[in-house]
Motif scaffolding. Structure first.
Motif, PDB file in Angstrom:
ATOM      1  N   GLY A  52       4.746  -8.557  -4.677  1.00 37.66           N
ATOM      2  CA  GLY A  52       3.507  -7.857  -4.423  1.00 37.66           C
ATOM      3  C   GLY A  52       3.036  -7.107  -5.658  1.00 37.66           C
ATOM      4  N   PRO A  53       1.865  -6.455  -5.581  1.00 38.78           N
ATOM      5  CA  PRO A  53       1.288  -5.770  -6.742  1.00 38.78           C
ATOM      6  C   PRO A  53       1.994  -4.479  -7.117  1.00 38.78           C
ATOM      7  CG  PRO A  53      -0.093  -5.476  -4.815  1.00 38.78           C
ATOM      8  CD  PRO A  53       0.968  -6.429  -4.426  1.00 38.78           C
ATOM      9  N   GLY A  54       2.822  -3.961  -6.216  1.00 44.49           N
ATOM     10  CA  GLY A  54       3.572  -2.757  -6.531  1.00 44.49           C
ATOM     11  C   GLY A  54       2.878  -1.480  -6.097  1.00 44.49           C
ATOM     12  N   THR A  55       3.685  -0.444  -5.916  1.00 46.40           N
ATOM     13  CA  THR A  55       3.191   0.919  -5.680  1.00 46.40           C
ATOM     14  C   THR A  55       3.738   1.782  -6.805  1.00 46.40           C
ATOM     15  OG1 THR A  55       3.077   0.760  -3.275  1.00 46.40           O
ATOM     16  CG2 THR A  55       3.325   2.964  -4.211  1.00 46.40           C
ATOM     17  N   ARG A  56       2.815   2.436  -7.520  1.00 42.92           N
ATOM     18  CA  ARG A  56       3.268   3.322  -8.591  1.00 42.92           C
ATOM     19  C   ARG A  56       3.429   4.725  -8.028  1.00 42.92           C
ATOM     20  NH1 ARG A  56       4.158   3.200 -13.686  1.00 42.92           N
ATOM     21  NH2 ARG A  56       3.198   1.184 -14.048  1.00 42.92           N
ATOM     22  N   LEU A  57       4.663   5.196  -8.023  1.00 38.56           N
ATOM     23  CA  LEU A  57       4.965   6.530  -7.505  1.00 38.56           C
ATOM     24  C   LEU A  57       5.165   7.491  -8.664  1.00 38.56           C
ATOM     25  CD1 LEU A  57       5.786   8.472  -5.192  1.00 38.56           C
ATOM     26  CD2 LEU A  57       8.139   7.687  -5.536  1.00 38.56           C
TER      27      LEU A  57
ATOM     28  N   THR B 172       6.152   7.201   2.251  1.00 43.78           N
ATOM     29  CA  THR B 172       6.432   5.883   2.828  1.00 43.78           C
ATOM     30  C   THR B 172       5.590   4.845   2.113  1.00 43.78           C
ATOM     31  OG1 THR B 172       6.949   6.818   4.992  1.00 43.78           O
ATOM     32  CG2 THR B 172       6.333   4.487   4.919  1.00 43.78           C
ATOM     33  N   LEU B 173       6.269   3.812   1.642  1.00 46.27           N
ATOM     34  CA  LEU B 173       5.598   2.695   0.994  1.00 46.27           C
ATOM     35  C   LEU B 173       5.615   1.517   1.961  1.00 46.27           C
ATOM     36  CD1 LEU B 173       7.334   2.857  -2.522  1.00 46.27           C
ATOM     37  CD2 LEU B 173       5.540   4.296  -1.583  1.00 46.27           C
ATOM     38  N   ARG B 174       4.504   0.789   1.982  1.00 45.40           N
ATOM     39  CA  ARG B 174       4.384  -0.289   2.957  1.00 45.40           C
ATOM     40  C   ARG B 174       4.214  -1.631   2.275  1.00 45.40           C
ATOM     41  NH1 ARG B 174       1.861  -0.858   8.500  1.00 45.40           N
ATOM     42  NH2 ARG B 174       1.147  -3.020   8.566  1.00 45.40           N
ATOM     43  N   CYS B 175       4.790  -2.652   2.898  1.00 42.54           N
ATOM     44  CA  CYS B 175       4.728  -4.009   2.344  1.00 42.54           C
ATOM     45  C   CYS B 175       4.475  -5.003   3.471  1.00 42.54           C
ATOM     46  CB  CYS B 175       6.053  -4.334   1.655  1.00 42.54           C
ATOM     47  SG  CYS B 175       6.271  -6.075   1.219  1.00 42.54           S
ATOM     48  N   SER B 176       3.521  -5.905   3.254  1.00 40.66           N
ATOM     49  CA  SER B 176       3.315  -7.013   4.179  1.00 40.66           C
ATOM     50  C   SER B 176       3.640  -8.303   3.455  1.00 40.66           C
ATOM     51  CB  SER B 176       1.866  -7.050   4.678  1.00 40.66           C
ATOM     52  OG  SER B 176       1.612  -5.931   5.480  1.00 40.66           O
TER      53      SER B 176
ATOM     54  N   ALA C 264       8.498   5.774 -10.457  1.00 41.12           N
ATOM     55  CA  ALA C 264       8.744   4.375 -10.830  1.00 41.12           C
ATOM     56  C   ALA C 264       7.687   3.510 -10.172  1.00 41.12           C
ATOM     57  CB  ALA C 264      10.139   3.931 -10.355  1.00 41.12           C
ATOM     58  N   LEU C 265       7.760   2.228 -10.511  1.00 39.99           N
ATOM     59  CA  LEU C 265       6.950   1.219  -9.835  1.00 39.99           C
ATOM     60  C   LEU C 265       7.858   0.573  -8.797  1.00 39.99           C
ATOM     61  CD1 LEU C 265       4.124   0.043 -10.115  1.00 39.99           C
ATOM     62  CD2 LEU C 265       4.952  -1.418 -11.953  1.00 39.99           C
ATOM     63  N   TYR C 266       7.422   0.534  -7.557  1.00 40.21           N
ATOM     64  CA  TYR C 266       8.212  -0.053  -6.478  1.00 40.21           C
ATOM     65  C   TYR C 266       7.537  -1.346  -6.039  1.00 40.21           C
ATOM     66  CZ  TYR C 266      10.802   4.278  -6.366  1.00 40.21           C
ATOM     67  OH  TYR C 266      11.585   5.343  -6.723  1.00 40.21           O
ATOM     68  N   PHE C 267       8.301  -2.423  -6.144  1.00 37.71           N
ATOM     69  CA  PHE C 267       7.787  -3.731  -5.752  1.00 37.71           C
ATOM     70  C   PHE C 267       8.464  -4.184  -4.472  1.00 37.71           C
ATOM     71  CE2 PHE C 267       5.225  -4.891  -9.258  1.00 37.71           C
ATOM     72  CZ  PHE C 267       5.828  -4.433 -10.419  1.00 37.71           C
ATOM     73  N   CYS C 268       7.710  -4.883  -3.650  1.00 37.60           N
ATOM     74  CA  CYS C 268       8.377  -5.674  -2.641  1.00 37.60           C
ATOM     75  C   CYS C 268       8.105  -7.138  -2.958  1.00 37.60           C
ATOM     76  CB  CYS C 268       7.960  -5.305  -1.221  1.00 37.60           C
ATOM     77  SG  CYS C 268       6.417  -5.997  -0.680  1.00 37.60           S
TER      78      CYS C 268
ATOM     79  N   THR D 162       0.847  -1.195   0.000  1.00 37.00           N
ATOM     80  CA  THR D 162       0.000   0.000   0.000  1.00 37.00           C
ATOM     81  C   THR D 162       0.875   1.235   0.000  1.00 37.00           C
ATOM     82  OG1 THR D 162      -0.106  -0.047   2.430  1.00 37.00           O
ATOM     83  CG2 THR D 162      -1.924  -1.085   1.226  1.00 37.00           C
ATOM     84  N   PRO D 163       0.436   2.343  -0.603  1.00 37.19           N
ATOM     85  CA  PRO D 163      -0.758   2.406  -1.446  1.00 37.19           C
ATOM     86  C   PRO D 163      -0.478   1.833  -2.828  1.00 37.19           C
ATOM     87  CG  PRO D 163       0.349   4.519  -1.452  1.00 37.19           C
ATOM     88  CD  PRO D 163       1.161   3.629  -0.533  1.00 37.19           C
TER      89      PRO D 163
END
Lengths: 116, 117
Positions: free
Chosen positions: A108-113, A20-24, A87-91, A7-8
């Motif tokens: 994960g689905p990624g966060t597009r920043l 802040t990008l979050r990953c579970s 960019a697209l940030y993946f965890c 998220t997001p």
């Protein structure tokens, strides 16, 4: 669905800001990896945490930092943002610590920043 | 530093045809992955190749690994439109390279595959 959540999904912000990008990770996975995907740099490894401890660092800028919390979720902090950080940030997560262990990573689905 | 190169980078195929994507890497590794990515989406794991001579098949895709040649191939048989996507190979930095970078994935540039009717 890989079981990794991020998220997001989308984030639009201005230059100079901090996000802040979050990953579970998947249930049971102790390793979290962060990757950046951009048109000019491709897919690049940023950083790896295992059970709360930093294990490996890649091409991560000093303006970026990450941590993994006791509940194993991870956050990637990006500060003093520049246009080129868009960019697209993946965890990704895996059960093993890396190295000699079997190390399939699930993304994960990624966060597009988008930095304007 | 481990480098991974794919070719071709762009592949336009007709339905029903066969083709191969190549993935070369620069230093010894015994672990290679193939991923598929649809536009704007995440990476989906296709194959995990763990040893020299490993061959895996799923539907119209078959992947192989030659660790001596530092080469993996992804062969597409009788392509269909649903296979249109970007395909990445990724190589694991082996533990004996030292430092703390072992275990990380280094990706190829990706091959954009378009299958036409």
């Amino acid at each position: 669905d890989s079981g990794v959540t991020q998220t997001p999904k989308h984030l639009i912000t201005a230059t100079g800001q901090r996000v802040t990008l979050r990953c579970s990770p998947r249930s049971g996975d102790l390793s979290v990896y962060w990757y950046q995907q951009s048109l000019d740099q491709g897919l690049q490894f940023l950083i790896h945490y295992y059970n709360g401890e930093e294990r490996a660092k890649g091409n991560i800028l000093e303006r970026f930092s990450a941590q993994q919390f006791p509940d194993l979720h991870s956050e990637l902090n990006l500060s003093s943002l520049e246009l080129g950080d868009s960019a697209l940030y993946f965890c990704a997560s895996s059960v093993s610590p890396g190295g000699r262990s079997y190390n399939e990573q699930f993304f994960g689905p990624g966060t597009r920043l988008t930095v304007l | 530093e481990l480098k991974v190169e794919q070719n071709p980078l762009f592949l336009s195929m007709q339905e029903g045809k066969n083709y191969t994507i190549y993935c070369n890497y620069s230093t010894t590794s015994d672990r290679l992955y193939w991923y598929r990515q649809d536009p704007g989406k995440s990476l989906e794991s296709l194959f995990v190749l763990l040893s020299n001579g490993a061959v895996k098949q799923e539907g119209r895709l078959m992947a192989s690994l030659d660790t001596k040649a530092r080469l993996s191939t992804l062969h597409i048989t009788a392509a269909v439109h649903d296979l249109s996507a970007t395909y990445f190979c990724a190589v694991v930095t082996p533990p004996y390279t030292g430092g703390t970078s072992y275990g990380k994935l280094t990706f190829g540039q990706g091959t954009i595959l378009t299958v036409h009717p």
